[in-house]
Design a protein around this motif. Structure first.
Motif, PDB file in Angstrom:
ATOM      1  N   ALA A 128       0.843  -1.201   0.000  1.00  0.00           N
ATOM      2  CA  ALA A 128       0.000   0.000   0.000  1.00  0.00           C
ATOM      3  C   ALA A 128       0.880   1.253   0.000  1.00  0.00           C
ATOM      4  O   ALA A 128       0.509   2.276  -0.579  1.00  0.00           O
ATOM      5  CB  ALA A 128      -0.918  -0.008   1.210  1.00  0.00           C
ATOM      6  N   GLN A 129       2.029   1.168   0.675  1.00  0.00           N
ATOM      7  CA  GLN A 129       2.960   2.296   0.724  1.00  0.00           C
ATOM      8  C   GLN A 129       4.101   2.053  -0.260  1.00  0.00           C
ATOM      9  O   GLN A 129       4.787   1.049  -0.125  1.00  0.00           O
ATOM     10  CB  GLN A 129       3.578   2.446   2.135  1.00  0.00           C
ATOM     11  N   PRO A 130       4.320   2.961  -1.231  1.00  0.00           N
ATOM     12  CA  PRO A 130       5.451   2.751  -2.145  1.00  0.00           C
ATOM     13  C   PRO A 130       6.786   2.877  -1.398  1.00  0.00           C
ATOM     14  O   PRO A 130       6.855   3.524  -0.361  1.00  0.00           O
ATOM     15  CB  PRO A 130       5.283   3.866  -3.181  1.00  0.00           C
ATOM     16  N   GLY A 131       7.821   2.241  -1.950  1.00  0.00           N
ATOM     17  CA  GLY A 131       9.147   2.367  -1.358  1.00  0.00           C
ATOM     18  C   GLY A 131       9.411   1.399  -0.220  1.00  0.00           C
ATOM     19  O   GLY A 131      10.501   1.371   0.337  1.00  0.00           O
ATOM     20  N   GLN A 132       8.388   0.596   0.147  1.00  0.00           N
ATOM     21  CA  GLN A 132       8.588  -0.398   1.197  1.00  0.00           C
ATOM     22  C   GLN A 132       9.499  -1.520   0.682  1.00  0.00           C
ATOM     23  O   GLN A 132       9.523  -1.770  -0.515  1.00  0.00           O
ATOM     24  CB  GLN A 132       7.221  -0.984   1.558  1.00  0.00           C
TER      25      GLN A 132
END
Ligand code: HEC
Length: 172
Positions: free
Chosen positions: A101-105
């Motif tokens: 859901a969160q980019p860059g994870q």
């Protein structure tokens, strides 16, 4: 047509007689070969049955946890082109089916194979399933859940995972 039919009938009868002869020779050979070991197999029977039924019960509970509760297969089984689980490659590993859901994870791309030969020792697998800690001393990356199973459940899951053979289909 008449002679042809009776010729075919004769062929079938001959084939049947050969088959019966073959089967009875095979049965006799089996009896002779199986004879000497028959008594010792009978003597050992109770111990073997006890171990197997304990193992089978654990494995059956493990299958229930894997398929119905923890749903390991939703991630660790590859999918067919229409997005359904490919039960013919059950727990054989595949691409992670979810996006973060969160980019860059730090998101893994692969759910490794977990059916058959385990990817770590029994103790390490039990630690993962009871504490969520992997061989690295840290939890695995999301979306792999951090399970806190009881030891008995973790052992049942491990027993089931080990029993999974290539081509095993849990729905059959
Ligand atoms: C929601 C998806 C998901 C579910 C459900 C899931 N896993 Fe995973 N699992 C993963 C992902 C993704 C990884 C890779 C994590 C990483 O690379 O850090 C992983 C890694 C693993 C590993 C490490 C394997 C290796 O070779 O590194 C084991 C063992 C494992 N999972 C077992 C299980 C078991 C047993 C279950 C069910 C009781 C289960 N997983 C349920 C997604 C999932």
């Amino acid at each position: 047509m008449q002679p042809h039919i009776s010729f075919a009938g004769w062929r079938v009868a001959l084939a049947l007689r050969r088959l019966i002869a073959g089967v009875s020779i095979g049965a006799t050979l089996l009896l002779v070969a199986g004879g000497p070991s028959f008594t010792s197999a009978q003597e050992k029977k109770p111990a073997v049955t006890a171990t197997n039924s304990a193992g089978n019960a654990a494995s059956a509970r493990g299958k229930y946890i894997v398929t119905e509760v923890a749903k390991c297969g939703n991630c660790h089984t590859p999918r067919t082109s229409n997005g359904e689980l490919d039960y013919h490659r059950w727990l054989a590993g595949g691409p992670v089916p979810y996006l973060p859901a969160q980019p860059g994870q730090d998101w893994p791309l692969l759910c490794p194979r977990i059916g058959g030969l385990p990817p770590a020792s029994d103790a390490q697998m039990i630690t993962l399933l009871t504490t969520g800690i992997w061989t690295t001393g840290k939890p695995l990356r999301s979306p792999m859940p951090e399970f806190h199973m009881t030891r008995a459940d973790a052992e049942a899951v491990l027993s089931y995972l080990k029993s999974v053979r290539s081509g095993h289909n849990p729905t059959e």
